[in-house]
Design a protein around this motif. Sequence first.
Motif, PDB file in Angstrom:
ATOM      1  N   TYR A 241       1.014  -1.250  -0.131  1.00 38.49           N
ATOM      2  CA  TYR A 241       0.198  -0.079   0.134  1.00 38.49           C
ATOM      3  C   TYR A 241       0.798   1.257   0.039  1.00 38.49           C
ATOM      4  CZ  TYR A 241      -3.260  -3.695   1.624  1.00 38.49           C
ATOM      5  OH  TYR A 241      -4.007  -4.696   1.575  1.00 38.49           O
ATOM      6  N   ASP A 242       1.078   2.010   1.062  1.00 35.04           N
ATOM      7  CA  ASP A 242       1.861   3.292   1.352  1.00 35.04           C
ATOM      8  C   ASP A 242       3.164   2.875   1.959  1.00 35.04           C
ATOM      9  OD1 ASP A 242       1.920   6.226   1.383  1.00 35.04           O
ATOM     10  OD2 ASP A 242       2.552   5.362   3.571  1.00 35.04           O
ATOM     11  N   ILE A 243       4.166   3.026   1.328  1.00 34.98           N
ATOM     12  CA  ILE A 243       5.341   2.460   1.727  1.00 34.98           C
ATOM     13  C   ILE A 243       5.612   3.269   3.213  1.00 34.98           C
ATOM     14  CG2 ILE A 243       7.874   2.465   1.450  1.00 34.98           C
ATOM     15  CD1 ILE A 243       7.650   2.224  -1.520  1.00 34.98           C
ATOM     16  N   ALA A 244       5.688   4.484   3.237  1.00 35.10           N
ATOM     17  CA  ALA A 244       5.891   5.131   4.541  1.00 35.10           C
ATOM     18  C   ALA A 244       4.936   4.481   5.670  1.00 35.10           C
ATOM     19  CB  ALA A 244       5.817   6.591   4.529  1.00 35.10           C
ATOM     20  N   GLN A 245       3.866   4.315   5.564  1.00 32.39           N
ATOM     21  CA  GLN A 245       3.215   3.718   6.551  1.00 32.39           C
ATOM     22  C   GLN A 245       3.329   2.262   6.728  1.00 32.39           C
ATOM     23  OE1 GLN A 245       0.818   5.378   8.575  1.00 32.39           O
ATOM     24  NE2 GLN A 245       0.987   3.307   9.527  1.00 32.39           N
ATOM     25  N   GLY A 246       3.956   1.503   5.710  1.00 35.62           N
ATOM     26  CA  GLY A 246       4.193   0.231   5.939  1.00 35.62           C
ATOM     27  C   GLY A 246       5.455   0.117   6.680  1.00 35.62           C
ATOM     28  N   VAL A 247       6.334   0.975   6.526  1.00 38.42           N
ATOM     29  CA  VAL A 247       7.647   0.878   7.534  1.00 38.42           C
ATOM     30  C   VAL A 247       7.225   1.287   8.903  1.00 38.42           C
ATOM     31  CG1 VAL A 247       9.740   2.222   7.970  1.00 38.42           C
ATOM     32  CG2 VAL A 247       9.020   1.463   5.510  1.00 38.42           C
ATOM     33  N   GLY A 266       8.300   1.294  -7.698  1.00 37.59           N
ATOM     34  CA  GLY A 266       8.773   2.901  -7.745  1.00 37.59           C
ATOM     35  C   GLY A 266      10.290   3.020  -7.968  1.00 37.59           C
ATOM     36  N   ASP A 267      10.703   4.455  -7.723  1.00 34.88           N
ATOM     37  CA  ASP A 267      12.200   4.809  -7.723  1.00 34.88           C
ATOM     38  C   ASP A 267      12.956   4.201  -6.653  1.00 34.88           C
ATOM     39  OD1 ASP A 267      14.371   6.374  -7.826  1.00 34.88           O
ATOM     40  OD2 ASP A 267      13.625   7.906  -8.788  1.00 34.88           O
ATOM     41  N   LEU A 268      13.662   3.188  -6.905  1.00 37.95           N
ATOM     42  CA  LEU A 268      14.275   2.632  -5.837  1.00 37.95           C
ATOM     43  C   LEU A 268      15.240   3.289  -5.161  1.00 37.95           C
ATOM     44  CD1 LEU A 268      14.878  -1.213  -7.494  1.00 37.95           C
ATOM     45  CD2 LEU A 268      13.007  -0.154  -5.835  1.00 37.95           C
ATOM     46  N   ILE A 269      16.028   4.219  -5.790  1.00 37.99           N
ATOM     47  CA  ILE A 269      17.015   5.061  -5.127  1.00 37.99           C
ATOM     48  C   ILE A 269      16.366   6.219  -4.261  1.00 37.99           C
ATOM     49  CG2 ILE A 269      18.795   6.772  -5.714  1.00 37.99           C
ATOM     50  CD1 ILE A 269      19.405   5.266  -8.509  1.00 37.99           C
ATOM     51  N   ASP A 286      19.287  -0.346  12.830  1.00 31.94           N
ATOM     52  CA  ASP A 286      20.184  -1.749  12.469  1.00 31.94           C
ATOM     53  C   ASP A 286      19.267  -2.536  11.389  1.00 31.94           C
ATOM     54  OD1 ASP A 286      22.392  -1.304  14.137  1.00 31.94           O
ATOM     55  OD2 ASP A 286      21.173  -1.987  15.984  1.00 31.94           O
ATOM     56  N   THR A 287      18.167  -1.998  10.975  1.00 25.12           N
ATOM     57  CA  THR A 287      17.141  -2.657  10.262  1.00 25.12           C
ATOM     58  C   THR A 287      17.601  -2.266   8.700  1.00 25.12           C
ATOM     59  OG1 THR A 287      15.407  -2.583  11.470  1.00 25.12           O
ATOM     60  CG2 THR A 287      14.848  -2.759   9.116  1.00 25.12           C
ATOM     61  N   GLY A 288      17.957  -3.391   7.813  1.00 22.13           N
ATOM     62  CA  GLY A 288      18.454  -3.156   6.500  1.00 22.13           C
ATOM     63  C   GLY A 288      17.283  -2.912   5.759  1.00 22.13           C
ATOM     64  N   ILE A 289      17.601  -2.511   4.339  1.00 15.70           N
ATOM     65  CA  ILE A 289      16.800  -2.374   3.142  1.00 15.70           C
ATOM     66  C   ILE A 289      17.253  -3.427   1.965  1.00 15.70           C
ATOM     67  CG2 ILE A 289      15.822  -0.952   1.270  1.00 15.70           C
ATOM     68  CD1 ILE A 289      16.686   1.351   3.503  1.00 15.70           C
ATOM     69  N   MET A 290      16.312  -4.187   1.608  1.00 14.58           N
ATOM     70  CA  MET A 290      16.509  -5.007   0.492  1.00 14.58           C
ATOM     71  C   MET A 290      15.685  -4.404  -0.709  1.00 14.58           C
ATOM     72  SD  MET A 290      15.467  -9.113   0.057  1.00 14.58           S
ATOM     73  CE  MET A 290      15.811  -9.840  -1.308  1.00 14.58           C
ATOM     74  N   VAL A 291      16.158  -4.532  -1.931  1.00 15.32           N
ATOM     75  CA  VAL A 291      15.487  -3.852  -3.097  1.00 15.32           C
ATOM     76  C   VAL A 291      15.270  -5.146  -4.061  1.00 15.32           C
ATOM     77  CG1 VAL A 291      15.870  -1.680  -2.762  1.00 15.32           C
ATOM     78  CG2 VAL A 291      17.546  -2.931  -4.095  1.00 15.32           C
TER      79      VAL A 291
END
Length: 452
Positions: A241-247, A266-269, A286-291
């Motif tokens: 849904y909404d990325i910011a809310q999802g985070v 979306g724009d991954l960068i 410490d939470t990572g980001i996977m794309v």
Amino acid sequence: MSILDHSETNRGFWPSSLFTDHYELTMLDTAMASGAAHRPSIFELFARRLPEGRRYGVVAGTGRFLEGLKHFRFTDAELGFLSDHRVVTDKTLAWLADFTFSGTIYGYPEGEVYFPHSPILQVEATFAEACLLETYALSILNFDSAVASAASRMVRAAGERPCIEMGSRRTHEESAVAAARAAYVAGFGSTSNLEAGARYGIPTGGTAAHSLTLLHDTEREAFQAQVDTLGPDTTLLVDTYDIAQGVRTAVEVAGPGLGKVRIDSGDLIEQAHSVRELLDELGNTDTGIMVTSDLDEYAIAGLRSAPVNAYGVGTKLVTGSGAPTASMVYKLTARAADDGSWHNVAKASQGKKSVGGRKYAARQLTPSGVAAAELLSVDEPITSDQTHRDLVVKLVDHGEIDERYIGQAGVQRAVARHRKSLAELPRTAFRLQAGDPVIPSLFQEIDFPRDR
């Protein structure tokens, strides 16, 4: 679990001897009729050129080919098909019924880098035996080497960040296993394909797709179910849904121990930077980001400056990132006459010339150990010294397969070989801009065919 364990539990996948082209059998039948079928011969598998713009290729699939060779037989079912469709005569059928490969095969170890005209495989056997293997060998090495070559470029572009193979749904089910294996040989850290893990000991991983979120009444319920099942260090997919809310919801559910969040659209960068800022604001430093999302080596390189911790690669990987085949060919290069004398043979076709004779290969190194040239010789071994590294090994000795190159142990050997090979290449090998092969292929004492 070894490759033999798989055959015993019926998990392994073994080829049909009909994984070949019709004309391989008609050539065999014709040669049987003419009396030339049992002439000792040498066939060579090589690539005349690299895919456009590539600076090196990666040999992959050798172990799979050898594993299949152990089981390459003509059973009653295959013989019945050939008979019913009158593909070959009864004389040839009788010979096929007893077929077991008894020749010798030399080649580049899996994981080694290759260049134009590198003798990747050389099959020394009767014409009859070697002819039967042409299509099977090419179908494996062309696909696996294409995937491994693309994977190697992606791994180099990713630097220290791990790449995960996720392309199973974008290709044939057996190609998916082969692609996962080839990617691992070239440096990928894991795969989503469980069969590749079972057969070859490749680490597997995976968490959830968007459907799990859509299944639940709310995103929070989906995240809570996943955390309850897999633990807070799981990876939560935050862009349904909404990325910011999802985070925010992911952090509220999993807390500071949340392993990673995954972004698939979306724009991954831009998304990676904004998600990193939000995670830090929420205390999840410490939470990572996977794309994920149709990544290739160029997209991965473009994400170098983004706060990304891992890449999931699918479609572009299993299709060779624009080069779905390595364009390898399999050509007769020498054969014996009836009197026992040997004759080198070669095609002279425009644009498709080949070089006759048995090949030897070594990599010329500078005093500092950097690859300078691929040295190729016909019929005469290259004298080894500290400035050369021999490239060709014996894979099969009169029908006996070297077990070091198959199964899980063979995969690990190939991974190590690839690391060693890359370490020798000049730094220019890893530029993503189009260019010629990073080192030249130099034949000794013959006119090298220049058709490109």
